[in-house]
Scaffold this active site. Structure first.
Site, mmCIF file in Angstrom:
data_model
loop_
_atom_site.group_PDB
_atom_site.id
_atom_site.type_symbol
_atom_site.label_atom_id
_atom_site.label_comp_id
_atom_site.label_asym_id
_atom_site.label_seq_id
_atom_site.Cartn_x
_atom_site.Cartn_y
_atom_site.Cartn_z
ATOM 1 N N SER A 1 -22.780 22.637 4.791
ATOM 2 C CA SER A 1 -24.100 23.194 5.003
ATOM 3 C C SER A 1 -24.641 23.012 6.415
ATOM 4 O O SER A 1 -25.607 23.663 6.796
ATOM 5 C CB SER A 1 -25.079 22.556 4.022
ATOM 6 N N SER B 1 -20.282 18.553 4.256
ATOM 7 C CA SER B 1 -21.154 19.414 5.059
ATOM 8 C C SER B 1 -21.181 19.129 6.557
ATOM 9 O O SER B 1 -21.775 19.891 7.314
ATOM 10 C CB SER B 1 -22.585 19.361 4.525
ATOM 11 N N LYS C 1 -30.259 19.033 12.448
ATOM 12 C CA LYS C 1 -30.196 19.865 11.249
ATOM 13 C C LYS C 1 -31.599 19.897 10.646
ATOM 14 O O LYS C 1 -32.292 18.868 10.621
ATOM 15 C CB LYS C 1 -29.190 19.246 10.268
#
Lengths: 483, 481
Positions: A151, A175, A76
């Site tokens: 996210s 997330s 990420k």
């Protein structure tokens, strides 16, 4: 080759069926071919990936072994990666090349994992649809008109689309678990303090926790093994031995006591999802689990508390992005105030600005007691609810999300509706508990996740139960059409 | 109208740790800009602070030395504000639960009275960097070497009633932190800085007047001047019918005036909240005990001991105990010479003015304690007179060796042979026959004055070496006789 799980890759590499370089080349080609539809990567690091793959092959040739040696994955884009842009999905950091590696990145690199690049995400991890990224929305491979969740939406979409077997994510209010649920993956948020936050760009420091996203619990165990552990550079990291997560995957779950919080099955939950969750409970009962209803009475306060604490911490954490030392700086600032105001107004997107404003307000003189302190009290009550519940049960089970993935743009004008999507996941962050989401079926062709929560440092138990469930179900093996 | 001055002080002391409070960077002063700034000091995305245990130990030492409650559960908080030399956009400090709670410090005033000053609290925090406005045309430079240096901010009660008391308090804190070895006390380098809260009220009024805070004063002299200037300003303002507004002000030593920086309304809302990156600091009893065991003898105890053991006055004792180096020097001199009062005088007066003239601290004194002690021994055993001693002292300051070497080399040994002194006197009296006549004719009162003339002549004739007491006695006999 792209259908292989991490575990299968480990076997294939060990058996010399293919090399890490071959695998990496094949996946890089697949990313180049398919990612334009998804937008799951912000940066693909082709050259360094091939170098790492080559190095891993050489290490293996020299006799080294290891489940992650030569295994491809991606990070990420809020894990700092030395010499590689680390954008946090924001215009603010579009020009930011991290001068160091996050502990998670360094540990996985040391284990021989090959990083294919940096995945898309909601800007500064604020969002549950991956629509707030400066680099554009990420599409759900199960339906390209739908969001993948957020996210960690880029990591989820990429793994779901078989662009790679696993990826890192972070979970501040859901997330990891929520995008895992919306893309038919298994995603684990570890106990707060289990995975080092050093080099993980902070959204809300007391809630943020890194963890794995993969297609199976078995793969999550392998990836978590490489991520977890005490780190002296993170004062909130806990010095607790890391068990062998793979070793307990096969344990029987006979007699395991599972609690179903009645609050998780009340109004607001899509009845079709409720049905799938109950079906998953039946499967676990078949495996010997014992189910009982429990109550988490303070759950209703979780969202308001979260939306005070997380923005409050964010408003402070994001102060360093001021246009002075790194990141975006506005053109021709008139003076210092202008430099601050325009750099931040132009560099941050709307949702980030919303949350900074909310957080600064909650911490202001005269409001601090009413908001921040009150939210901290709720946080303690929620934790106490869990502690009481875990007196009677070993695990808590419920839906990961109240709804399946929604259409891109559908909740743009209603942030509160989007916030409510986190209702089942947020409590684990507030209490610091580990949680996992695993595939439980489909509604209108869109995946549904079931969430398990466990006491502190019982990641092994979560992975064990999820693995046993995945041995008797095949939801997690379904592949989205076109991928 | 009679006015009473009320002063409270916030003193920032830089703790003398090897590395910064939340990073491993060195804290050396004066390095090239940004050579002591790590990722953490730069506030890079993703970095985290780790508390330096040594800073905690030093703060606890201070707390124990002022007899304070130690915050055995203390918490770091973020103080949020934007400034270019504050890399994270917040300063890590302590707010609600500081490491040092209520304590007190006794100070000795010039008249020897002892006053107890309350200390509200002391908390740990990180220093900011520095903005450099020179050498950059149209731009500012930022040096983050200082960012993250540990500070202990010591907040006093509004217990001081004059600028002199305030200075005495700062000096006492200065001495204490140096005694404890937790701060080098170098005010020129900013190791100890002071914010002065000043207000005035009509004498007898119970409630305080509105205060102004003078920021960042960094010398004893400026503290005194800044306070006096501000007091004067406030009194004049009120007497002219005006009102003091709560403000932060800056002292300009060149113009000897204070200037408004910002008023209360413009003050920042710092949005303090507990820093989620740091856990609460738990100080257990064992840590307290081991830290307590490392405390040296502190100025108040030393002062009392000097009075009791050496019979010094309260003032002399407090001056000598005011720095560890001076106290150690003094005790070494006493040990060699055996005369504490003589040692106290020489250390405070002659040595004091020598150091002053050369602008050096006592630990760099050109005359060592061993040298001075050796010389005083020669005074007490009558080898030299006090007057000759000044010459010897000067020679020692010039690096001419020990007292004995100088006395030997220059032939300064006191003449105590009464035959020899008698001969010198006879010669001198013969040369001043006229004055002898006048003396003998004069009355008692006049004789007293004239006697001094003959002593002077005699000492001159003996080149100062004649034992003054013997000169007195013999001279009296000869003149009367």
């Amino acid at each position: 080759m792209h259908q292989l799980t991490l575990a299968e890759i480990a076997q294939g590499l060990a058996a010399k069926k293919f090399s890490s370089v071959e695998l990496t080349q094949s996946l890089l080609a697949r990313i180049a071919q398919l990612d334009p539809q998804l937008n799951s990567f912000i940066t693909v690091t082709q050259d360094s990936a091939l170098q790492q793959a080559k190095a891993a092959d050489e290490r293996r040739a020299a006799g080294e072994t290891g489940a992650l040696l030569g295994a491809p994955l991606a990070h990420k884009d809020l894990f700092c990666t030395q010499g590689i842009r680390t954008s946090c999905g924001s215009k603010m950091l579009d020009n930011f090349t991290a001068p160091y590696d996050a502990t998670v990145v360094a540990k996985l690199a040391a284990a021989g994992a090959v990083s294919l690049g940096k995945t898309n995400m909601d800007e500064f991890a604020m969002g549950s649809a991956n629509e707030s990224s400066h680099y554009g929305a990420v599409k759900n491979p199960w339906n390209l008109e739908h969001v993948p969740g957020g996210s960690s939406g880029g990591s989820a979409a990429a793994v779901a689309a078989r662009l790679l077997p696993a990826a890192t994510g972070t979970d501040t209010g859901g997330s990891i678990r929520q995008p895992a649920a919306l893309t038919n993956l298994t995603g684990l948020k570890p106990t707060y303090g289990r995975v080092s936050r050093w080099g993980m760009i902070a959204y809300a420091s007391s809630l943020d926790q890194g963890g794995p996203l993969a297609r199976t619990a078995e793969d999550c165990a392998l990836l978590l093994q490489g991520m977890a552990g005490f780190d002296a550079k993170d004062s909130t990291s806990v010095d607790e031995p890391v068990p062998d997560y793979s070793a307990t995957l096969g344990d029987s779950i006979k007699g395991l006591r599972i609690g179903l919080p009645k609050e998780y099955f009340s109004a607001g939950l899509d009845p079709r999802i409720a049905e799938l969750i109950h079906a998953s409970v039946k499967e676990l009962e078949k495996l010997g689990a014992v189910v009982k209803e429990i109550s988490l009475p303070n759950m209703q306060h979780a969202i308001p508390a979260y939306y005070v604490i997380a923005p409050a911490e964010a408003s402070s954490n994001l102060s360093r992005f001021d246009g002075v030392r790194f990141g975006y700086r506005c053109e021709d600032p008139k003076d210092l105030t202008d430099l601050y105001k325009r750099s931040r107004a132009e560099g941050f997107g709307a949702e980030v600005q919303n949350r900074i404003m909310v957080g600064a307000y909650a911490l202001s003189a005269g409001y601090y007691d009413a908001y921040y302190l009150q939210a901290q009290k709720i946080r303690r009550l929620i934790k106490n609810d869990f502690m009481a519940a875990f007196q009677d049960v070993d695990l808590i089970l419920g839906p990961t999300t109240p709804n399946p993935a929604w259409k891109i743009g559908a909740k743009n004008n209603d942030p509160v509706a989007a916030y409510l999507e986190d209702v089942y996941t947020i409590t684990a962050n507030l209490a610091g508990l580990p949680g996992i989401s695993m595939p439980a079926g489909f509604v209108d062709g869109l995946p549904v996740g079931v969430q398990l929560l466990a006491p502190y440092f019982q990641e092994g138990r979560l992975l064990n139960v999820a693995h046993q469930y995945q041995l008797t179900t095949d939801w997690h093996t379904r592949t989205p059409t076109g991928f | 109208m009679q006015w009473e001055v009320v002063i409270g002080l916030e003193i920032h002391t830089q703790l003398a740790t090897q590395s910064k409070i939340f990073s491993g960077s060195a804290t050396t002063f004066g390095s090239a800009p940004n050579t002591q700034a790590s990722l953490i000091d730069l506030g890079m995305p993703g970095v985290l602070p780790v508390l330096n245990e040594e800073a905690v130990r030093m703060a606890v030492k201070f707390g124990l030395a002022i007899d304070a409650e130690i915050g055995q559960h203390n918490v770091f908080a973020r103080k949020n504000y934007f400034y270019p030399d504050l890399p994270k956009g917040y300063q890590i400090s302590q707010m609600e639960l500081p490491i040092v709670g209520k304590g007190h410090l006794d100070i000795t005033l010039e008249d020897g009275t002892v006053k107890r000053v309350g200390i509200t609290r002391a908390h740990l925090e990180e220093d900011a960097g520095k903005s450099l406005h020179e050498d950059f045309s149209g731009m500012s430079g930022i040096d983050l070497n200082r960012a993250g240096t540990p500070l202990l901010e010591i907040v006093s009660e509004p217990d001081m009633r004059s600028a002199k008391e305030a200075v005495a308090y700062v000096k006492a804190i200065h001495a204490l932190v140096r005694y404890l070895g937790i701060c080098d006390g170098n005010m020129a380098e900013g190791s100890l800085r002071c914010d002065c809260n000043v207000s005035v009220r009509p004498k007898g009024q119970a409630e305080f007047g509105t205060r102004c805070e003078i920021k960042n004063v960094n010398s004893f002299r400026f503290i005194e001047k800044a306070i006096n200037t501000e007091v004067q300003r406030q009194i004049e303002l009120i007497e002219d019918g005006g009102k003091v507004i709560q403000q932060t002000r800056l002292y300009d030593p060149n113009k000897d005036e204070t200037r408004a920086m910002r008023s209360k309304e413009e003050a920042n809302d710092y949005r303090y909240f507990p820093d989620p990156d740091l856990l609460p600091v738990i100080i257990d009893d064992a840590f307290l005990d081991t830290t307590r065991a490392t405390l040296p003898e502190l100025p108040p105890q030393k002062r009392e001991r000097f009075q009791a053991q050496f019979g010094l006055s309260a003032y002399d004792a407090s001056v000598l105990a005011s720095s560890r180096e001076q106290a150690d020097y003094f005790e070494q001199v006493v040990g060699i010479s055996g005369d504490a009062k003589l040692a106290a005088n020489w250390v405070m007066v002659e040595l004091g003015s020598l150091l002053n003239k050369q602008g050096v601290e006592i630990d760099a004194s050109p005359v060592s304690a061993a040298q001075l002690g050796g010389m005083l021994k020669r005074i007490t055993d009558n080898t030299i007179s006090g007057k000759i001693a000044k010459m010897v002292f000067e020679a020692m300051a010039n690096g001419e060796g020990s007292a004995d070497e100088i006395i030997e080399a220059k032939g300064l040994k006191q003449v105590t042979d009464s035959g020899a002194i008698s001969a010198v006197l006879d010669e001198m009296l013969a040369a001043n026959a006229e004055q002898v006549e006048q003396y003998r004719a004069a009355d008692e009162a006049k004789r007293g004055k004239m006697f001094g003339f003959f002593v002077g002549q005699a000492m001159k004739a003996s080149k100062g070496k004649a034992n003054p007491q013997q000169v007195n006695e013999l001279l009296k006999q000869k003149l009367e006789g």
